[in-house]
Design a protein around this motif. Sequence first.
Motif, PDB file in Angstrom:
ATOM      1  N   PRO A  39       0.835  -1.207   0.000  1.00 57.57           N
ATOM      2  CA  PRO A  39       0.000   0.000   0.000  1.00 57.57           C
ATOM      3  C   PRO A  39       0.868   1.254   0.000  1.00 57.57           C
ATOM      4  O   PRO A  39       1.807   1.374   0.791  1.00 57.57           O
ATOM      5  CB  PRO A  39      -0.780  -0.099   1.308  1.00 57.57           C
ATOM      6  CG  PRO A  39      -0.676  -1.506   1.741  1.00 57.57           C
ATOM      7  CD  PRO A  39       0.609  -2.037   1.178  1.00 57.57           C
ATOM      8  N   PHE A  40       0.563   2.148  -0.920  1.00 56.14           N
ATOM      9  CA  PHE A  40       1.356   3.357  -1.093  1.00 56.14           C
ATOM     10  C   PHE A  40       0.553   4.614  -0.773  1.00 56.14           C
ATOM     11  O   PHE A  40       0.992   5.474  -0.031  1.00 56.14           O
ATOM     12  CB  PHE A  40       1.882   3.395  -2.525  1.00 56.14           C
ATOM     13  CG  PHE A  40       2.600   4.651  -2.917  1.00 56.14           C
ATOM     14  CD1 PHE A  40       3.744   5.061  -2.253  1.00 56.14           C
ATOM     15  CD2 PHE A  40       2.141   5.424  -3.971  1.00 56.14           C
ATOM     16  CE1 PHE A  40       4.409   6.216  -2.619  1.00 56.14           C
ATOM     17  CE2 PHE A  40       2.794   6.574  -4.352  1.00 56.14           C
ATOM     18  CZ  PHE A  40       3.935   6.973  -3.679  1.00 56.14           C
ATOM     19  N   VAL A  41      -0.651   4.710  -1.351  1.00 58.05           N
ATOM     20  CA  VAL A  41      -1.457   5.920  -1.171  1.00 58.05           C
ATOM     21  C   VAL A  41      -2.938   5.591  -1.324  1.00 58.05           C
ATOM     22  O   VAL A  41      -3.314   4.771  -2.142  1.00 58.05           O
ATOM     23  CB  VAL A  41      -1.044   7.032  -2.171  1.00 58.05           C
ATOM     24  CG1 VAL A  41      -1.268   6.632  -3.606  1.00 58.05           C
ATOM     25  CG2 VAL A  41      -1.742   8.351  -1.871  1.00 58.05           C
ATOM     26  N   VAL A  42      -3.743   6.227  -0.486  1.00 63.87           N
ATOM     27  CA  VAL A  42      -5.194   6.205  -0.636  1.00 63.87           C
ATOM     28  C   VAL A  42      -5.592   7.568  -1.185  1.00 63.87           C
ATOM     29  O   VAL A  42      -5.185   8.603  -0.655  1.00 63.87           O
ATOM     30  CB  VAL A  42      -5.906   5.925   0.708  1.00 63.87           C
ATOM     31  CG1 VAL A  42      -7.410   6.130   0.570  1.00 63.87           C
ATOM     32  CG2 VAL A  42      -5.591   4.512   1.191  1.00 63.87           C
ATOM     33  N   GLU A  43      -6.367   7.535  -2.242  1.00 60.28           N
ATOM     34  CA  GLU A  43      -6.770   8.760  -2.937  1.00 60.28           C
ATOM     35  C   GLU A  43      -8.276   8.937  -2.817  1.00 60.28           C
ATOM     36  O   GLU A  43      -9.040   8.018  -3.110  1.00 60.28           O
ATOM     37  CB  GLU A  43      -6.363   8.623  -4.409  1.00 60.28           C
ATOM     38  CG  GLU A  43      -6.884   9.689  -5.321  1.00 60.28           C
ATOM     39  CD  GLU A  43      -6.600   9.357  -6.782  1.00 60.28           C
ATOM     40  OE1 GLU A  43      -7.363   9.866  -7.617  1.00 60.28           O
ATOM     41  OE2 GLU A  43      -5.658   8.605  -7.092  1.00 60.28           O
ATOM     42  N   LEU A 105       1.426  11.539   5.453  1.00 58.13           N
ATOM     43  CA  LEU A 105       1.661  12.740   4.669  1.00 58.13           C
ATOM     44  C   LEU A 105       0.455  12.897   3.763  1.00 58.13           C
ATOM     45  O   LEU A 105       0.053  11.948   3.079  1.00 58.13           O
ATOM     46  CB  LEU A 105       2.929  12.611   3.826  1.00 58.13           C
ATOM     47  CG  LEU A 105       3.244  13.828   2.963  1.00 58.13           C
ATOM     48  CD1 LEU A 105       3.718  14.978   3.857  1.00 58.13           C
ATOM     49  CD2 LEU A 105       4.296  13.499   1.938  1.00 58.13           C
ATOM     50  N   VAL A 106      -0.148  14.062   3.773  1.00 55.39           N
ATOM     51  CA  VAL A 106      -1.336  14.340   2.970  1.00 55.39           C
ATOM     52  C   VAL A 106      -0.988  15.394   1.924  1.00 55.39           C
ATOM     53  O   VAL A 106      -0.352  16.402   2.233  1.00 55.39           O
ATOM     54  CB  VAL A 106      -2.492  14.860   3.862  1.00 55.39           C
ATOM     55  CG1 VAL A 106      -3.660  15.341   3.020  1.00 55.39           C
ATOM     56  CG2 VAL A 106      -2.937  13.776   4.830  1.00 55.39           C
ATOM     57  N   GLU A 132       8.498   7.822  -0.434  1.00 55.08           N
ATOM     58  CA  GLU A 132       9.688   8.671  -0.502  1.00 55.08           C
ATOM     59  C   GLU A 132       9.480   9.619  -1.665  1.00 55.08           C
ATOM     60  O   GLU A 132       8.986   9.201  -2.722  1.00 55.08           O
ATOM     61  CB  GLU A 132      10.938   7.804  -0.721  1.00 55.08           C
ATOM     62  CG  GLU A 132      12.212   8.598  -0.774  1.00 55.08           C
ATOM     63  CD  GLU A 132      13.424   7.702  -0.889  1.00 55.08           C
ATOM     64  OE1 GLU A 132      13.917   7.240   0.151  1.00 55.08           O
ATOM     65  OE2 GLU A 132      13.856   7.454  -2.035  1.00 55.08           O
ATOM     66  N   PHE A 133       9.848  10.864  -1.501  1.00 50.40           N
ATOM     67  CA  PHE A 133       9.600  11.862  -2.530  1.00 50.40           C
ATOM     68  C   PHE A 133      10.887  12.567  -2.880  1.00 50.40           C
ATOM     69  O   PHE A 133      11.769  12.754  -2.039  1.00 50.40           O
ATOM     70  CB  PHE A 133       8.566  12.897  -2.036  1.00 50.40           C
ATOM     71  CG  PHE A 133       7.241  12.270  -1.710  1.00 50.40           C
ATOM     72  CD1 PHE A 133       6.292  12.093  -2.689  1.00 50.40           C
ATOM     73  CD2 PHE A 133       6.967  11.833  -0.425  1.00 50.40           C
ATOM     74  CE1 PHE A 133       5.083  11.503  -2.396  1.00 50.40           C
ATOM     75  CE2 PHE A 133       5.760  11.231  -0.115  1.00 50.40           C
ATOM     76  CZ  PHE A 133       4.827  11.066  -1.124  1.00 50.40           C
ATOM     77  N   PHE A 134      10.984  12.987  -4.114  1.00 50.35           N
ATOM     78  CA  PHE A 134      12.130  13.747  -4.605  1.00 50.35           C
ATOM     79  C   PHE A 134      11.591  15.011  -5.251  1.00 50.35           C
ATOM     80  O   PHE A 134      10.644  14.943  -6.046  1.00 50.35           O
ATOM     81  CB  PHE A 134      12.911  12.931  -5.637  1.00 50.35           C
ATOM     82  CG  PHE A 134      13.969  13.720  -6.339  1.00 50.35           C
ATOM     83  CD1 PHE A 134      15.194  13.961  -5.739  1.00 50.35           C
ATOM     84  CD2 PHE A 134      13.741  14.224  -7.608  1.00 50.35           C
ATOM     85  CE1 PHE A 134      16.166  14.695  -6.384  1.00 50.35           C
ATOM     86  CE2 PHE A 134      14.708  14.974  -8.267  1.00 50.35           C
ATOM     87  CZ  PHE A 134      15.926  15.197  -7.657  1.00 50.35           C
ATOM     88  N   MET A 135      12.166  16.152  -4.907  1.00 45.66           N
ATOM     89  CA  MET A 135      11.762  17.415  -5.523  1.00 45.66           C
ATOM     90  C   MET A 135      13.006  18.040  -6.151  1.00 45.66           C
ATOM     91  O   MET A 135      14.070  18.054  -5.543  1.00 45.66           O
ATOM     92  CB  MET A 135      11.166  18.367  -4.500  1.00 45.66           C
ATOM     93  CG  MET A 135       9.887  17.900  -3.894  1.00 45.66           C
ATOM     94  SD  MET A 135       9.321  19.074  -2.655  1.00 45.66           S
ATOM     95  CE  MET A 135       7.595  19.017  -2.952  1.00 45.66           C
TER      96      MET A 135
END
Length: 140
Positions: A39-43, A105-106, A132-135
């Motif tokens: 599970p990664f994200v609930v939208e 994280l929302v 994990e996020f990259f900007m």
Amino acid sequence: VSLEEIQFKDAAFVPEGLSLSPETILYFVKRLRLLYGKPFVVEHSYYIKSLVPYLNHEIVEQSIFHYLKEVVKLKFGFADKIIRTEKLTQEVATLLELKKDDPTLVIIDEAYLSNGALFNYSKLYYHYENSEFFMHATMK
């Protein structure tokens, strides 16, 4: 997870400053996305039906934005994103295989057409261990 038509007055959340008639019809899409089988994200997403005339289960199981761009021919403009943290509700925690009140994280995402009309707004709840996020930012 689900797709249904609802009235604007029944939406669980609304972007600040958005004023639509309470009877405006929205598509409400609830999806669970997996990453490498986890599970990664609930939208939770709302699409304004007058701008997005048709959605079905087959469409929402794929890329909705690809469908809207290639089939419906919507002209995307920009998106505003608000990033914050919250504690999980029981419903979202269950889908993410976490515990109620675990951190998440929302990202609140508001998508606009090239003419400035809002056509979609979403709230995405990310699994705190599987994300994990990259900007990238260009500095001039």
